[in-house]
Design an enzyme around this catalytic site. Structure first.
Site, PDB file in Angstrom:
ATOM      1  N   ASN A   1       0.854  -1.195   0.000  1.00  0.00           N
ATOM      2  CA  ASN A   1       0.000   0.000   0.000  1.00  0.00           C
ATOM      3  C   ASN A   1       0.891   1.247   0.000  1.00  0.00           C
ATOM      4  OD1 ASN A   1       0.537   0.837   2.867  1.00  0.00           O
ATOM      5  ND2 ASN A   1      -0.292  -1.212   3.217  1.00  0.00           N
TER       6      ASN A   1
ATOM      7  N   ASP B   1      -4.081  -6.793   5.391  1.00  0.00           N
ATOM      8  CA  ASP B   1      -5.018  -7.731   6.025  1.00  0.00           C
ATOM      9  C   ASP B   1      -4.880  -9.134   5.432  1.00  0.00           C
ATOM     10  OD1 ASP B   1      -6.284  -6.001   7.851  1.00  0.00           O
ATOM     11  OD2 ASP B   1      -7.358  -5.046   6.187  1.00  0.00           O
TER      12      ASP B   1
HETATM   13  O1  PMT Z   1       2.621   6.212   6.575  1.00  0.00           O
HETATM   14  P1  PMT Z   1       1.945   7.491   6.115  1.00  0.00           P
HETATM   15  O2  PMT Z   1       2.137   7.727   4.626  1.00  0.00           O
HETATM   16  O3  PMT Z   1       2.359   8.675   6.935  1.00  0.00           O
HETATM   17  O4  PMT Z   1       0.364   7.315   6.296  1.00  0.00           O
HETATM   18  C1  PMT Z   1      -0.163   7.212   7.582  1.00  0.00           C
HETATM   19  C2  PMT Z   1      -1.298   6.188   7.632  1.00  0.00           C
HETATM   20  C3  PMT Z   1      -2.450   6.645   6.752  1.00  0.00           C
HETATM   21  C4  PMT Z   1      -0.816   4.813   7.157  1.00  0.00           C
HETATM   22  C5  PMT Z   1      -1.709   6.104   9.147  1.00  0.00           C
HETATM   23  O5  PMT Z   1      -2.143   7.360   9.582  1.00  0.00           O
HETATM   24  C6  PMT Z   1      -2.828   5.077   9.353  1.00  0.00           C
HETATM   25  O6  PMT Z   1      -4.021   5.338   9.177  1.00  0.00           O
HETATM   26  N1  PMT Z   1      -2.438   3.827   9.751  1.00  0.00           N
HETATM   27  C7  PMT Z   1      -3.327   2.676   9.892  1.00  0.00           C
HETATM   28  C8  PMT Z   1      -3.538   2.021   8.565  1.00  0.00           C
HETATM   29  C9  PMT Z   1      -4.420   0.782   8.679  1.00  0.00           C
HETATM   30  O7  PMT Z   1      -3.969  -0.286   8.462  1.00  0.00           O
HETATM   31  O8  PMT Z   1      -5.651   1.014   9.111  1.00  0.00           O
HETATM   32  P2  PMT Z   1      -6.748  -0.155   9.377  1.00  0.00           P
HETATM   33  O9  PMT Z   1      -7.991   0.630   9.630  1.00  0.00           O
HETATM   34  O10 PMT Z   1      -6.732  -1.129   8.271  1.00  0.00           O
HETATM   35  O11 PMT Z   1      -6.239  -0.856  10.692  1.00  0.00           O
HETATM   36  C10 PMT Z   1      -6.600  -0.426  11.998  1.00  0.00           C
HETATM   37  C11 PMT Z   1      -5.483  -0.713  12.973  1.00  0.00           C
HETATM   38  O12 PMT Z   1      -5.224  -2.114  13.003  1.00  0.00           O
HETATM   39  C12 PMT Z   1      -4.164  -0.049  12.652  1.00  0.00           C
HETATM   40  O13 PMT Z   1      -3.593   0.362  13.862  1.00  0.00           O
HETATM   41  C13 PMT Z   1      -3.334  -1.158  12.014  1.00  0.00           C
HETATM   42  O14 PMT Z   1      -1.926  -0.982  12.278  1.00  0.00           O
HETATM   43  C14 PMT Z   1      -3.853  -2.381  12.759  1.00  0.00           C
HETATM   44  N2  PMT Z   1      -3.760  -3.641  11.995  1.00  0.00           N
HETATM   45  C15 PMT Z   1      -4.427  -3.814  10.822  1.00  0.00           C
HETATM   46  C16 PMT Z   1      -4.374  -5.018  10.174  1.00  0.00           C
HETATM   47  C17 PMT Z   1      -3.608  -6.058  10.726  1.00  0.00           C
HETATM   48  N3  PMT Z   1      -3.506  -7.247  10.137  1.00  0.00           N
HETATM   49  N4  PMT Z   1      -2.944  -5.861  11.888  1.00  0.00           N
HETATM   50  C18 PMT Z   1      -3.007  -4.651  12.532  1.00  0.00           C
HETATM   51  O15 PMT Z   1      -2.399  -4.481  13.580  1.00  0.00           O
END
Ligand code: PMT
Length: 406
Positions: free
Chosen positions: A210, A279
């Site tokens: 990503n 994911d």
């Molecule tokens: O890196 P940059 O270019 O500065 O951009 C920042 C960002 C947009 C990446 C950052 O601000 C952000 O939003 N990070 C989370 C991205 C994400 O994976 O979001 P999510 O909504 O899919 O996941 C929610 C949370 O679960 C996150 O804390 C993620 O790290 C965590 N996660 C998700 C999937 C997974 N398999 N394991 C996780 O721990």
């Protein structure tokens, strides 16, 4: 950027070739809203002019201990009291020796002796001079006198040699200044931060990933380190320098990130998941590059399986750790973030709208909504470096109020 708003910093410049980097340091400090006064030694003026440093600092440059005009405006003792921090960059071997010996034979040495706040030196010299017995002895004495030594770095030198003795780069010195002037609200705590993307390979040369640049995660790690935490930064592939004072682990896939994070959070106090973790990963990784030897129009199908949810696993397997996630959303920001926080069992979630290209992925700014058990707050678009400081302050406050605080 204003991480140094209203901070008074004296930059001392002594006579070494690294003085050519001093204007850049001053410019960056001013960008961070610091008020900067520059003091130069006589030899420094053979390398750069006071006029250059006056132009970037916006203040007249002081060069003389005995200067009736300048003393009438602000005496050297008042100038020393004015400073929240004095940084000598570059600091030559000669200046280190004079400061270690307690000399007050020019304005800069006198200011260092008269300062009430911290005095930091960014040594810059030939690597043989740096490793000379006298310099080693002076460095030990300066540390014993509670002077801060920032660097030197290792690498190629102006004289053609390789080794220790390079002045740290201006961006790193700015991070040191921020750390030196930040209250140590996380002293004694261990904070694990994830950052960047993950890469999920399906053959030796291709992967699913990503657009995460790591900027937001690195800003969080830098701010936590500046607040005095022991910071473990676990990052996917990014091209960013390691934030000052952090311990960095580089890896690639979600499975590698899972293993590193579960290990490092076993003894941590706070976990902050900023990484954009994939994911899903391809079920099979081909040993050889997939060839395009298919019939015209035939599709390539890649079967995907789910990765472990790292943040949710930290929350369930290490229940004493205060867990903070980020939520990357493209619609119904607050509602989805609230649901995600509860589903993953997190103490807090920080939601950003990644459908807006000016914030979120790979931008320099971000706007976020913080959601916790019994509250929410919004922070408007702010540079990620500054947002890191604001978010670490909020996380620290909420951590201190939680039953997990120690
Ligand atoms: O890196 P940059 O270019 O500065 O951009 C920042 C960002 C947009 C990446 C950052 O601000 C952000 O939003 N990070 C989370 C991205 C994400 O994976 O979001 P999510 O909504 O899919 O996941 C929610 C949370 O679960 C996150 O804390 C993620 O790290 C965590 N996660 C998700 C999937 C997974 N398999 N394991 C996780 O721990």
């Amino acid at each position: 950027m204003s991480r140094l708003a209203n901070k008074h910093i004296i930059i001392g410049v002594t006579g070494g070739i690294a003085a050519y980097k001093s204007p850049e340091l001053v410019r960056r400090l001013v960008e961070e809203a610091a008020l900067v006064q520059v003091v130069m030694s006589h030899h420094a003026q053979s390398f750069i002019t006071p006029l250059t440093l006056q132009a970037v600092s916006g203040n007249p440059v002081r060069t003389e201990l005995i200067d009736e005009g300048a003393e009438a405006a602000m005496s050297h003792i008042e100038l020393a009291r004015w400073a929240d921090l004095i940084v000598v960059a570059p600091a030559t071997a000669n200046f280190m020796a004079r400061l270690a010996g307690g000399f007050a034979d020019d304005l800069l040495a006198t200011l260092c002796l008269a300062a009430r706040g911290p005095v930091a030196l960014a040594p810059a010299m030939n690597e043989v001079m740096w490793s000379a017995a006298a310099t080693r002895r002076n460095a030990r004495q300066l540390e014993a006198d509670e002077r801060l030594l920032w660097g030197p770095g290792v690498g190629s030198q102006a004289c053609g040699d390789e080794g220790a003795g390079r002045m740290l780069e201006p961006h790193a010195l700015v991070e040191h200044c921020i750390a030196a002037l930040t209250p140590k609200s996380l002293e004694g705590l261990c904070v694990v931060v994830t950052a960047g993307p993950t890469r999920e390979a399906f053959d030796p040369v291709r992967y699913i990933s990503n657009h995460s640049s790591g900027k937001q995660g690195f800003a969080m790690a830098a701010a936590a380190a500046a607040a005095g935490a022991h910071v473990e930064l676990v990052t996917g592939p990014v091209s960013l320098p390691t934030p000052v004072g952090t311990h960095r682990t580089d890896l690639s896939s979600a499975s590698e990130m899972y293993a590193a994070v579960m290990d490092k959070t076993a003894n941590a106090d706070i976990f902050i998941g900023v990484a954009a973790v994939s994911d899903y990963r391809p079920k099979h990784v081909q040993a050889q590059k997939i060839k395009k030897d298919r019939m015209e129009g035939e599709q390539l199908e890649i079967e995907l399986v789910q990765n472990a949810d790292i943040a949710a696993c930290v929350a369930s397997q290490h229940p004493g750790v205060y867990t903070v996630g980020f939520a990357a959303e493209t619609q119904h920001l607050e509602r989805h973030a609230r649901e995600k926080r509860v589903r993953k069992g997190l103490d807090m979630i920080i939601a950003n709208d990644v459908s807006d290209q000016s914030i979120g992925f790979n931008s320099d700014e971000n706007a976020v909504t913080l959601v916790w058990d019994d509250g929410e707050s919004r922070i408007a678009s702010t540079p990620k470096s500054e947002l890191g400081t604001i978010l670490i302050e909020r996380i620290t406050e909420l951590y201190r109020q939680s039953p997990k605080a120690r």
